[in-house]
Design an enzyme around this catalytic site. Structure first.
Site, PDB file in Angstrom:
ATOM      1  N   LYS A 161       0.822  -1.213   0.000  1.00 35.58           N
ATOM      2  CA  LYS A 161       0.000   0.000   0.000  1.00 35.58           C
ATOM      3  C   LYS A 161       0.856   1.263   0.000  1.00 35.58           C
ATOM      4  CE  LYS A 161      -3.332  -2.921   0.077  1.00 35.58           C
ATOM      5  NZ  LYS A 161      -2.756  -4.145   0.632  1.00 35.58           N
ATOM      6  N   TYR A 177     -11.520 -15.285   3.482  1.00 38.22           N
ATOM      7  CA  TYR A 177     -10.540 -14.211   3.586  1.00 38.22           C
ATOM      8  C   TYR A 177     -10.198 -13.957   5.051  1.00 38.22           C
ATOM      9  CZ  TYR A 177      -8.808  -9.466   4.013  1.00 38.22           C
ATOM     10  OH  TYR A 177      -8.065  -8.369   4.359  1.00 38.22           O
ATOM     11  N   TYR A 187      -2.270 -12.502   4.123  1.00 40.92           N
ATOM     12  CA  TYR A 187      -1.881 -12.350   2.717  1.00 40.92           C
ATOM     13  C   TYR A 187      -0.633 -13.161   2.353  1.00 40.92           C
ATOM     14  CZ  TYR A 187      -5.022  -8.289   2.717  1.00 40.92           C
ATOM     15  OH  TYR A 187      -6.101  -7.467   2.812  1.00 40.92           O
TER      16      TYR A 187
HETATM   17  C1  LIG Z   1      -3.488  -5.477   0.537  1.00 43.21           C
HETATM   18  C2  LIG Z   1      -2.453  -6.537   0.672  1.00 43.21           C
HETATM   19  C3  LIG Z   1      -2.252  -7.488  -0.351  1.00 43.21           C
HETATM   20  C4  LIG Z   1      -3.122  -7.570  -1.571  1.00 43.21           C
HETATM   21  O1  LIG Z   1      -2.758  -6.623  -2.516  1.00 43.21           O
HETATM   22  P1  LIG Z   1      -3.853  -6.060  -3.531  1.00 43.21           P
HETATM   23  O2  LIG Z   1      -3.184  -4.968  -4.252  1.00 43.21           O
HETATM   24  O3  LIG Z   1      -5.016  -5.613  -2.693  1.00 43.21           O
HETATM   25  O4  LIG Z   1      -4.263  -7.168  -4.423  1.00 43.21           O
HETATM   26  C5  LIG Z   1      -1.218  -8.399  -0.211  1.00 43.21           C
HETATM   27  N1  LIG Z   1      -0.438  -8.403   0.894  1.00 43.21           N
HETATM   28  C6  LIG Z   1      -0.610  -7.535   1.898  1.00 43.21           C
HETATM   29  C7  LIG Z   1       0.276  -7.627   3.085  1.00 43.21           C
HETATM   30  C8  LIG Z   1      -1.626  -6.567   1.831  1.00 43.21           C
HETATM   31  O5  LIG Z   1      -1.793  -5.702   2.849  1.00 43.21           O
END
Ligand SMILES: *Cc1c(COP(=O)(O)O)cnc(C)c1O
Length: 345
Positions: free
Chosen positions: A56, A270, A296
């Site tokens: 992000k 999720y 993630y």
């Molecule tokens: C948001 C996030 C993702 C996913 O990325 P997107 O761009 O939303 O597909 C992957 N890993 C982490 C740690 C995240 O915070």
């Protein structure tokens, strides 16, 4: 491609490290067909700025620059309860002297706690101005617009950032990452045969793909779904990649076949743990001192491991795993990742 016409704030100095994972690659190979597996490397986007940074951070460099250009005084965004995106947006707001408000979607009922750990704790420590909690399935865009309207009535100006920062502008962060990676590969004479990346709100996967296509790079990208199986995830990534390509004025159609994702690793839901994620988090911690997160990167690495065991990769191919961050949520799942709380699938 020239990204300089897009205003950008910088939250990281220099490129994120590119590191080989030799111990992990050797242990993984022993479990692959014929005892040969991929040579796995990692791009450390968990070391991006706005510490503890993550994917992000890159998107926000472009989004926040746009917010400032528009004269906004407050960033409004949304996410799940342990949202890294909300926390990093808040960190960017603090750096820029802006206020920040979130709308949190309780995808798992009761999962947001103001006194909770991990990102919940950091929301408060970094001084979020207000959090609105809404139930699963709510219209998040509408809920954020309500917050923005309420601010407007007070004479303030909100800038609304969609979930995950995944619109065309946010996706530019991963076009920049694609270019950074190509430059690093050139300087160090390392080429990659394939990239593995987590695929959620899709700005990371879609931005990277648009960045590669714009540079005429054909390296395949495999997205591991963190919340959807391919039938739902791939159209989302395809749309994002096309939107980014259009914003860049690339004048190209993103081939649908260039979008590949893998399902089966995000279940049961999720953000909820599964045993493959626990194995991946423990393995990388104990073998490479690489800290993954339960929501993630642990599930994404579980996907890489599962594909390797199934013989998906060409023996000896050089594989780049994109580490997208997420460290704080590890502290909201301590018992689970240590294996003290059993998880079943
Ligand atoms: C948001 C996030 C993702 C996913 O990325 P997107 O761009 O939303 O597909 C992957 N890993 C982490 C740690 C995240 O915070």
């Amino acid at each position: 491609m020239d990204l300089s016409r897009f205003p950008r704030r910088r939250y990281t100095e220099g490129a994120t490290p590119l590191e080989p994972l030799p111990r992990f690659s050797a242990e993984l190979a022993a479990q692959c067909p014929g005892g040969r597996g991929p040579e796995v490397w990692v791009k450390r986007d968990d070391l991006l700025g706005l510490f503890p940074g993550g994917n992000k951070t890159r998107k926000l460099e472009f989004l926040v620059a746009d917010a400032l250009a528009q004269g906004a005084d407050t960033l409004v965004t949304c996410g799940a309860p342990q949202s890294n995106h909300c926390r990093i947006t808040l960190a960017a707001a603090v750096k820029e002297g802006l206020k920040c408000r979130f709308v949190i979607e309780e995808r798992v009922p009761g999962s947001y706690s103001p006194t909770g750990g991990g990102n919940h704790f950091m929301f408060r420590l970094l001084g979020v101005e207000a959090i609105t909690v809404v139930p699963a399935g709510s219209d998040m865009a509408a809920a954020m617009q309500q917050v923005a309207d309420a601010l407007a009535r007070e004479g303030r100006k909100a800038y609304v950032i969609p979930g995950g920062g995944s619109n065309a502008l946010g996706g530019l962060g991963y076009v920049a990452c694609a270019q950074e990676l190509l430059q690093q590969g050139f300087e160090r004479s390392i080429g990659f045969d394939r990239i593995v990346v987590g695929s959620g709100s899709s700005g990371t996967h879609g931005g990277l793909l648009a960045g590669f296509l714009g540079n005429r790079v054909r390296t395949p990208i495999v997205g591991i779904g963190v919340s959807r199986d391919p039938a739902e995830q791939e159209p989302l990534v395809h749309r994002e990649a096309q939107a980014v390509a259009d914003l860049l004025g690339l004048d190209l159609q993103v081939p649908r076949a260039a979008v590949k994702t893998i399902g089966g690793y995000w279940q049961p839901k999720y953000s909820l743990p599964n045993p493959m994620m626990v194995e991946a988090v423990q393995w990388l911690a104990r073998c490479e001192a690489l800290l993954l997160d339960p929501v993630y990167t642990g599930k994404t690495m579980a996907g890489l491991i599962g594909l390797a065991r199934a013989g998906f990769f060409v023996p000896g191919e050089r594989l780049l795993y994109l580490h997208t961050g997420g460290l704080p949520s590890l502290f909201a799942y301590q018992d689970v990742v240590l294996g003290d709380t059993p998880v079943d699938r």
